[in-house]
Design an enzyme around this catalytic site. Sequence first.
Site, PDB file in Angstrom:
ATOM      1  N   GLY A   1      -6.340   4.185   1.259  1.00  0.00           N
ATOM      2  CA  GLY A   1      -5.400   5.124   1.853  1.00  0.00           C
ATOM      3  C   GLY A   1      -5.555   5.133   3.359  1.00  0.00           C
ATOM      4  O   GLY A   1      -6.599   4.724   3.888  1.00  0.00           O
TER       5      GLY A   1
ATOM      6  N   CYS B   1     -12.011   1.073  -0.572  1.00  0.00           N
ATOM      7  CA  CYS B   1     -11.708   1.563   0.773  1.00  0.00           C
ATOM      8  C   CYS B   1     -11.769   3.091   0.815  1.00  0.00           C
ATOM      9  O   CYS B   1     -12.843   3.673   0.715  1.00  0.00           O
ATOM     10  CB  CYS B   1     -10.354   1.026   1.230  1.00  0.00           C
ATOM     11  SG  CYS B   1     -10.042   1.226   2.993  1.00  0.00           S
ATOM     12  N   TYR B   2     -10.630   3.798   0.923  1.00  0.00           N
ATOM     13  CA  TYR B   2     -10.659   5.258   0.906  1.00  0.00           C
ATOM     14  C   TYR B   2     -11.265   5.763  -0.395  1.00  0.00           C
ATOM     15  O   TYR B   2     -12.000   6.760  -0.419  1.00  0.00           O
ATOM     16  CB  TYR B   2      -9.245   5.813   1.092  1.00  0.00           C
ATOM     17  CG  TYR B   2      -9.203   7.321   1.273  1.00  0.00           C
ATOM     18  CD1 TYR B   2      -9.266   7.886   2.549  1.00  0.00           C
ATOM     19  CD2 TYR B   2      -9.107   8.179   0.184  1.00  0.00           C
ATOM     20  CE1 TYR B   2      -9.239   9.259   2.722  1.00  0.00           C
ATOM     21  CE2 TYR B   2      -9.077   9.556   0.343  1.00  0.00           C
ATOM     22  CZ  TYR B   2      -9.136  10.091   1.614  1.00  0.00           C
ATOM     23  OH  TYR B   2      -9.115  11.455   1.781  1.00  0.00           O
TER      24      TYR B   2
ATOM     25  N   HIS C   1     -11.214  -4.683   0.001  1.00  0.00           N
ATOM     26  CA  HIS C   1     -10.095  -4.652  -0.949  1.00  0.00           C
ATOM     27  C   HIS C   1     -10.156  -5.849  -1.898  1.00  0.00           C
ATOM     28  O   HIS C   1      -9.665  -6.931  -1.565  1.00  0.00           O
ATOM     29  CB  HIS C   1      -8.761  -4.661  -0.195  1.00  0.00           C
ATOM     30  CG  HIS C   1      -8.472  -3.418   0.562  1.00  0.00           C
ATOM     31  ND1 HIS C   1      -7.814  -2.340   0.007  1.00  0.00           N
ATOM     32  CD2 HIS C   1      -8.755  -3.066   1.830  1.00  0.00           C
ATOM     33  CE1 HIS C   1      -7.700  -1.384   0.910  1.00  0.00           C
ATOM     34  NE2 HIS C   1      -8.272  -1.793   2.023  1.00  0.00           N
TER      35      HIS C   1
ATOM     36  N   GLU D   1      -8.327  -6.320  -4.393  1.00  0.00           N
ATOM     37  CA  GLU D   1      -6.997  -6.594  -4.943  1.00  0.00           C
ATOM     38  C   GLU D   1      -6.180  -7.582  -4.127  1.00  0.00           C
ATOM     39  O   GLU D   1      -5.186  -8.127  -4.623  1.00  0.00           O
ATOM     40  CB  GLU D   1      -6.214  -5.276  -5.118  1.00  0.00           C
ATOM     41  CG  GLU D   1      -5.717  -4.630  -3.835  1.00  0.00           C
ATOM     42  CD  GLU D   1      -6.720  -3.706  -3.184  1.00  0.00           C
ATOM     43  OE1 GLU D   1      -6.294  -2.804  -2.454  1.00  0.00           O
ATOM     44  OE2 GLU D   1      -7.940  -3.891  -3.390  1.00  0.00           O
TER      45      GLU D   1
ATOM     46  N   ASP E   1      17.208  -7.553 -14.412  1.00  0.00           N
ATOM     47  CA  ASP E   1      16.792  -6.270 -14.977  1.00  0.00           C
ATOM     48  C   ASP E   1      17.723  -5.823 -16.102  1.00  0.00           C
ATOM     49  O   ASP E   1      17.280  -5.538 -17.218  1.00  0.00           O
ATOM     50  CB  ASP E   1      16.729  -5.195 -13.885  1.00  0.00           C
ATOM     51  CG  ASP E   1      15.775  -5.559 -12.761  1.00  0.00           C
ATOM     52  OD1 ASP E   1      14.828  -6.326 -13.021  1.00  0.00           O
ATOM     53  OD2 ASP E   1      15.985  -5.104 -11.634  1.00  0.00           O
TER      54      ASP E   1
ATOM     55  N   LYS F   1       8.800  -6.534 -11.067  1.00  0.00           N
ATOM     56  CA  LYS F   1       9.834  -7.561 -11.197  1.00  0.00           C
ATOM     57  C   LYS F   1       9.297  -8.837 -11.841  1.00  0.00           C
ATOM     58  O   LYS F   1       9.978  -9.427 -12.704  1.00  0.00           O
ATOM     59  CB  LYS F   1      10.420  -7.872  -9.816  1.00  0.00           C
ATOM     60  CG  LYS F   1      11.492  -8.954  -9.824  1.00  0.00           C
ATOM     61  CD  LYS F   1      12.762  -8.512 -10.528  1.00  0.00           C
ATOM     62  CE  LYS F   1      13.606  -7.664  -9.614  1.00  0.00           C
ATOM     63  NZ  LYS F   1      14.930  -7.332 -10.207  1.00  0.00           N
TER      64      LYS F   1
END
Length: 533
Positions: free
Chosen positions: A59, A86-87, A173, A175, A231, A378
């Site tokens: 964050g 992180c945060y 991070h 990710e 979609d 997506k």
Amino acid sequence: MSEARPEQFVAVLDFGAQYGQLIARRVRDLHVYSEIVPCDVSAEELRELAPSALILSGGPASVYAKDAPSIDPAIFDLGLPVLGFCYGHQIMAVTLGGEVSHSDVGEYGPATIERAPKSALFNATPLKQTVWMSHRDAVSRAPEGFIVTSSTAVCPVASMECPARKLYSTQFHPEVRHTEHGQQMLSNFLFDICGLSGDWTMENIVDRKVEEICKKVGEDRVILALSGGVDSSVVAALGARAIGRQMTCVFINHGMLRANEPEQVEEVFTKQFDVDFIHVHAEGRYAALLDGVTDPEQKRRIIGTQFWKEFFAVAQQLEEGGRPVKFLAQGTIYPDIIESGARKTGGKASTIKSHHNLIPFPEGVSFDLIEPLDHFFKDEVRELGLALGLPAHIVYRQPFPGPGLAIRIIGAVSPEKLQILKGADAIVREELDAYNQRLFDQTGERNSEHSCWQYFAVLPDIRSVGVMGDERTYARPVILRAVESSDAMTADWAKLPYDVLARISGRIVDEVPGVNRVAYDITSKPPATIEWE
């Protein structure tokens, strides 16, 4: 939240991270379902949700800032495995009695960590490795019971863990792809520490979604606005498998689609899928409404308003014909919900933009909603489409705005301009489809480093001087737009080879009457947007 959440799932507590969606996607890449929930969720609410594990996102705030996001301390007593980034790393530390300090030197970008020899989170990764940092505050003292498992020259507690309580956290991070062993760390957490099975697969998802639709609809009827995009097409394919001709797919042709698209949509959903298909030819009505309109927002309003008029007229006809419709199916996907700031995500995202499929119904119109994709990204929707047997030209269809070519024509829309743009755009797509396919054949990756994510032609409201056949011309230019992106939030212009650009330019000028010049837009997002209007 999803209607039938898998038994095993990871809740991602969102502290306003720019990577919040990315965390959820990385977990799903490992075949474990994940959802984003608000960081202010209480321990009691989490107990009711019954997640298998928690991830605390990063964050932008300092943990000591006024109004900084906090966490219910009782969450750490639920007995759930928790991983903070992180945060999330810092809030875990201060909540459990550690300390966070403001450093005179920040770390932004790649950093080298040295890790402890024994660590469940770092298992099967090198003792020295590159990670991605983005911080100035840092944990200066780990809470009691925690051990420090890695550090950098700037950050003394780059990661920490309390195996007895299954609490783990990193200042970096995992990710993001720049953390070279980040996905291995996530895998270690999900499977070795949490003991999850990783059985969230497309085949299982299809079966579960079909069951959900059947249970919800029963004997009632469903109506779907089918645009031909991935979609709504995936929703149509799911509906076809679940309830067949209880679903009516309404394809409203406003005349602003790309070359051959109306024919392709009709062929797929009349021959390949067993649904009730209605093709509304509204081209003439739209042309009259748009005649002389130059403002892009006015174009959008006209097209959107008329769309719903056309759509609800079909619903009324079904009602009068003895086939009343109870449900409206929509192709709403997870980023639509998050970007619209909707509470149903559980996230903290501010409203970025409004989506047509989130607009309330007109007064007097009432349907129950079916949104089977509202917790899918997506790329997952595309995978689902392939699993359902949709053809590749629909699954990998270029992103396309609802108003269609009307907002890729700068200025007033006319039959002449539409013909020019359809011809130019067809060449752009043909050539760059082939370019992407060549990269795919070489790399085996659908979205490789240099592949184009979106590409199209724009027709500006100007003319330029040219020479063709020894004669002076005063014709229209076409602008080529091609970008590289993964999520459309940011984008960079595609570094296309010169021979590809030359072939596109030559073909457009040679094959599309009324065009004598092709320009290439080399602006990134930001400062530009992907679309022109």
